[in-house]
Design a protein around this motif. Structure first.
Motif, short mmCIF file in Angstrom:
data_model
loop_
_atom_site.label_atom_id
_atom_site.label_comp_id
_atom_site.label_asym_id
_atom_site.label_seq_id
_atom_site.Cartn_x
_atom_site.Cartn_y
_atom_site.Cartn_z
N ALA A 35 0.86 -1.36 0.03
CA ALA A 35 -0.03 -0.05 0.03
C ALA A 35 0.92 1.11 -0.03
CB ALA A 35 -0.81 -0.01 1.28
N ILE A 36 2.19 1.32 0.67
CA ILE A 36 2.77 2.34 0.83
C ILE A 36 3.92 2.42 -0.12
CG2 ILE A 36 2.46 2.45 3.40
CD1 ILE A 36 5.36 1.73 3.69
N GLU A 37 4.01 1.24 -0.92
CA GLU A 37 4.99 1.39 -2.08
C GLU A 37 5.16 2.51 -3.03
OE1 GLU A 37 8.32 -0.14 -3.99
OE2 GLU A 37 7.23 -1.46 -2.84
N PRO A 38 4.11 3.22 -3.69
CA PRO A 38 4.17 4.41 -4.32
C PRO A 38 4.76 5.79 -3.53
CG PRO A 38 2.07 3.25 -4.62
CD PRO A 38 2.87 2.69 -3.41
N THR A 39 4.21 5.88 -2.09
CA THR A 39 4.73 7.03 -1.32
C THR A 39 5.71 6.99 -0.57
OG1 THR A 39 3.00 6.40 0.21
CG2 THR A 39 2.27 7.91 -1.69
N ASP A 40 6.13 5.65 -0.15
CA ASP A 40 7.26 5.36 0.71
C ASP A 40 7.92 4.23 0.45
OD1 ASP A 40 9.11 5.57 2.92
OD2 ASP A 40 7.42 5.65 4.57
N PRO A 41 8.61 4.17 -0.81
CA PRO A 41 9.32 3.02 -1.18
C PRO A 41 10.36 2.40 -0.26
CG PRO A 41 10.11 4.69 -2.51
CD PRO A 41 8.86 5.30 -1.75
N ASP A 42 11.17 3.22 0.46
CA ASP A 42 12.25 2.75 1.31
C ASP A 42 11.42 1.84 2.54
OD1 ASP A 42 14.18 3.69 -0.34
OD2 ASP A 42 14.59 5.41 0.94
N HIS A 43 10.32 2.33 2.96
CA HIS A 43 9.83 1.76 4.03
C HIS A 43 9.46 0.22 3.62
CE1 HIS A 43 6.87 1.64 7.76
NE2 HIS A 43 7.84 0.68 7.78
N ALA A 44 8.71 0.53 2.58
CA ALA A 44 8.05 -0.85 1.98
C ALA A 44 9.05 -1.88 1.61
CB ALA A 44 7.51 -0.56 0.65
N GLU A 45 10.25 -1.49 1.26
CA GLU A 45 11.31 -2.34 0.95
C GLU A 45 12.07 -2.91 2.35
OE1 GLU A 45 15.81 -2.72 -1.14
OE2 GLU A 45 14.81 -0.50 -1.13
N LEU A 46 12.00 -2.08 3.19
CA LEU A 46 12.60 -2.54 4.76
C LEU A 46 11.71 -3.49 5.11
CD1 LEU A 46 14.59 -2.22 6.97
CD2 LEU A 46 12.83 -0.36 8.01
#
Length: 269
Positions: A35-46
């Protein structure tokens, strides 16, 4: 102008609320990452990287070193932001599986602030300090314990009586990791743990019992000063043999833990 009360929660808001209510559900975290990939890709990856690394360790499969290094770099950069919601409520926090799910704080503050902390971050691991024998009773009686996967009480002088009080808690049946290092526990307390833990801590995978006045779990000795961290030999205390004979093999009495250095990470049980 529309009224602020008309605002609807986003998908990520809804998923985060679900994670707070169910911190052990890793599928929710992975859906949140999507859900957050488009706006917060670093957190999604973490989130994805830390979950993959931890679950690989739990499963006993190799961890991708590049993925582990990437997770560590992201965690180092994002930890201040991810822990900010509880920065004024705890002594310290650690990010695991993508969120600030480990907190450290005094026992009295846990009782006073725990519910608020739980409303802000998906806590699974708590390390308590400044816990004396008078405080262990209120802590053991607190429903705040019910969501924890690990509980650290290292270096708190709870003694045998405090251990007895802790094991009487109805809120520890899901606990998988317990830290009791240097808690003033004697052979009486070790026998008490041997008697009660197989029944009242059915999910326990690791107990950190070093620097007490009794031996409880298998331990290594004769570490090779040249070769690294693994012991030359492992000793199984008589009490551990008795527990195994009565209850069968228990994860927290597995001699392989001692052969691997005697420690299991709280997030990887």
């Amino acid at each position: 102008m529309s009224d602020a009360s008309d605002a609807r929660p986003t998908v990520s808001d809804t998923l985060y609320a679900a994670i707070l209510a169910n911190p052990d559900d890793m599928d929710l975290r992975l859906r949140y990452a999507d859900a957050i990939e488009p706006t917060d890709p670093d957190h999604a990856e973490l989130i994805r990287a830390e979950i993959a690394c931890d679950l690989a360790v739990v499963a006993g499969t190799p961890v991708d070193p590049e993925l582990s290094d990437r997770a560590a770099a992201l965690s180092h950069r994002l930890t201040p932001r991810l822990g900010a919601p509880v920065a004024g409520l705890v002594t310290n926090w650690l990010v695991r599986r993508g969120f600030a799910e480990f907190v450290k704080l005094p026992g009295a503050d846990f009782l006073d602030r725990g519910a608020e902390i739980y409303r802000r971050v998906p806590v699974r691991h708590v390390w308590l300090t400044h816990v004396d024998p008078d405080l262990i009773g209120p802590i053991a009686a607190s429903p705040l314990l019910a969501r924890l996967t690990s509980l650290g009480l290292n270096n708190n002088p709870i003694g045998d009586d405090g251990l007895r009080t802790l094991l009487a808690s109805p809120y520890l049946r899901q606990l998988r990791w317990l830290g009791l290092v240097n808690c003033g526990i004697t052979p009486v307390g070790a026998e008490l743990f041997a008697e009660l833990a197989p029944r009242v801590l059915p999910d326990l995978r690791f107990v950190y019992f070093a620097r007490n006045r009794a031996k409880l779990v298998p331990y290594g000795a004769g570490f090779d000063a040249v070769g690294g961290q693994d012991p030359i030999d492992v000793y199984v205390p008589e009490i551990a043999e008795r527990i195994t004979a009565e209850h069968g093999p228990l994860p927290w009495l597995d001699p392989d833990i001692a052969w691997r250095g005697g420690y299991v990470d709280f997030g990887q049980v």
